[in-house]
Design a protein around this motif. Structure first.
Motif, PDB file in Angstrom:
ATOM      1  N   GLU A   1     -15.694   6.027   8.264  1.00  0.00           N
ATOM      2  CA  GLU A   1     -15.516   5.630   6.798  1.00  0.00           C
ATOM      3  C   GLU A   1     -16.773   5.564   5.909  1.00  0.00           C
ATOM      4  O   GLU A   1     -16.166   5.954   4.762  1.00  0.00           O
ATOM      5  CB  GLU A   1     -14.991   4.187   6.897  1.00  0.00           C
ATOM      6  N   LEU A   2     -17.818   5.637   6.400  1.00  0.00           N
ATOM      7  CA  LEU A   2     -19.137   5.608   5.534  1.00  0.00           C
ATOM      8  C   LEU A   2     -19.915   6.682   5.555  1.00  0.00           C
ATOM      9  O   LEU A   2     -21.113   6.577   5.468  1.00  0.00           O
ATOM     10  CB  LEU A   2     -19.805   4.373   5.786  1.00  0.00           C
ATOM     11  N   LEU A   3     -19.239   7.965   5.761  1.00  0.00           N
ATOM     12  CA  LEU A   3     -19.903   9.192   5.839  1.00  0.00           C
ATOM     13  C   LEU A   3     -20.912   9.475   4.692  1.00  0.00           C
ATOM     14  O   LEU A   3     -21.930   9.913   4.664  1.00  0.00           O
ATOM     15  CB  LEU A   3     -19.338  10.274   6.060  1.00  0.00           C
ATOM     16  N   ASP A   4     -20.582   8.840   3.390  1.00  0.00           N
ATOM     17  CA  ASP A   4     -21.275   9.198   2.366  1.00  0.00           C
ATOM     18  C   ASP A   4     -21.966   7.940   1.746  1.00  0.00           C
ATOM     19  O   ASP A   4     -22.574   7.995   0.514  1.00  0.00           O
ATOM     20  CB  ASP A   4     -20.170   9.478   1.094  1.00  0.00           C
ATOM     21  N   GLU A   5     -22.403   7.209   2.612  1.00  0.00           N
ATOM     22  CA  GLU A   5     -23.139   5.758   2.298  1.00  0.00           C
ATOM     23  C   GLU A   5     -24.496   6.009   3.156  1.00  0.00           C
ATOM     24  O   GLU A   5     -24.536   6.510   4.239  1.00  0.00           O
ATOM     25  CB  GLU A   5     -22.248   4.606   2.612  1.00  0.00           C
ATOM     26  N   THR A   6     -25.299   5.386   2.546  1.00  0.00           N
ATOM     27  CA  THR A   6     -26.863   5.156   3.302  1.00  0.00           C
ATOM     28  C   THR A   6     -26.970   3.421   3.175  1.00  0.00           C
ATOM     29  O   THR A   6     -27.130   2.813   2.041  1.00  0.00           O
ATOM     30  CB  THR A   6     -27.807   5.704   2.673  1.00  0.00           C
ATOM     31  N   VAL A   7     -26.635   2.835   4.298  1.00  0.00           N
ATOM     32  CA  VAL A   7     -26.852   1.272   4.376  1.00  0.00           C
ATOM     33  C   VAL A   7     -28.301   1.008   4.537  1.00  0.00           C
ATOM     34  O   VAL A   7     -29.017   1.292   5.715  1.00  0.00           O
ATOM     35  CB  VAL A   7     -26.036   1.076   5.318  1.00  0.00           C
TER      36      VAL A   7
END
Length: 332
Positions: A218-224
């Protein structure tokens, strides 16, 4: 005075509303006429764990706001008639790495706030933020302080970072969402409830996904950068796999099982930071209140109950029906 009292029975069966003696004023004490008293999951833990015959009757509750009705002769900080909020932490004055020995939370082992009056020393009350009414201020303290220390003191959140909040809906996490946005962070939330996801987005969350989904897909394009973990076993492994290398997880609770497994080699190669936190000091409490006033932040108030509706309120919170804070309204 009227109060919710828990007797030495396991669970909600030990709860009832009854008349109890009004607190007696000591030399260094203030007595607060309680307007609103907020509920926390701690209250559920308190009443479900007290079952020994020798346990004395207890008034639970850690949060409250009201008006100072009386002050002891040695009190210098406050006068009668002032509007105040209760600091739920006892014995932790200055900001430190961990609470000092002897730190306690209001509502156990001594009486708490679910009554018409509450007594404490003047060091454990602060002026009510001017932009909040009594209902908002009464449900504020424990959750907001916990969120502030987790996010700001321990997590060191910075503008431009991405913060993830699994299990949005609790009082702490709704505060964390508002605090993170005020700090200029990007916020991702998760929930199993579509309604709670929609509510979080309406409060400013930048992205909302289902807790049961594959977070990495779901969050492939995010950096947490920073993740606030309060669920425990059910989500901890997913939390560890979604945080960036060198990122930080701050944990303050475990609504599912307490014990989790970590692949320690994967952990140290990833250079991850895992920090524990709980509540906060009086110094952080004052910082948090100033932060609220500066940014005009208000609690997310779900609903208030009458004292007689105690069973309904406890079950509502136990079943995690709330989005934000609930509490008891004692004055009109």
């Amino acid at each position: 005075m009227r109060a919710i009292v828990h007797e030495a029975k396991n669970g909600f069966e030990g709860l009832k509303v009854q008349e109890v003696e009004k607190p007696r004023l000591g030399d260094k004490d203030v007595i607060v006429k309680v307007h609103t008293a907020g509920m926390n999951r701690r209250d559920i833990a308190v009443v479900t764990k007290r079952h020994k015959a020798e346990d004395p009757a207890l008034i639970p509750g850690s949060d409250a706001a009201g008006v100072i009705e009386a002050v002891g002769e040695s009190v210098t900080k406050f006068q009668t008639g002032e509007e105040v909020v209760i600091n739920p932490g006892l014995g932790w004055q200055e900001k430190s790495d961990a609470p000092p020995k002897g730190f306690e939370i209001v509502g156990l082992p001594d009486h708490g706030t679910f009554g018409e009056y509450y007594k404490c020393t003047e060091d454990h009350v602060e002026k009510k933020p001017s932009h909040l009414n009594f209902e908002e201020a009464g449900v504020l303290s424990l959750a907001a302080l916990t969120a502030y220390r987790a996010l700001v003191t321990r997590g060191q959140v910075k503008a431009g970072e991405t913060v993830m909040l699994p299990g949005i809906g609790s009082g702490v996490l709704t505060f964390a969402l508002k605090f993170a946005k005020a700090k200029g962070a990007r916020v991702i939330v998760t929930s199993r409830s579509d309604e709670k996801l929609k509510e979080a987005l309406s409060l400013g969350a930048d992205r909302a996904i289902n807790t049961n989904s594959n977070w990495n897909e779901e969050l492939l394009d995010e950096t947490v950068d920073l993740l606030i973990e309060s669920i425990g076993e059910a989500t901890f492994e997913k939390s560890l796999h979604i945080i960036r290398k060198g990122g930080t997880i701050v944990t303050f609770g475990a609504t599912t099982n307490d014990e989790v497994k970590i692949n320690i080699r994967e952990f140290f190669y990833g250079q991850y930071n895992l920090l524990g936190t709980t509540m906060g000091s009086a110094e952080e409490f004052r910082e948090m209140l100033s932060f609220l006033e500066e940014h005009k932040i208000k609690p997310q108030l779900d609903q208030l109950f009458k004292l007689e509706e105690y069973r309904e309120a406890f079950e509502y919170l136990q079943e995690t029906k709330n989005f934000g804070k609930i509490g008891f309204k004692l004055q009109d």
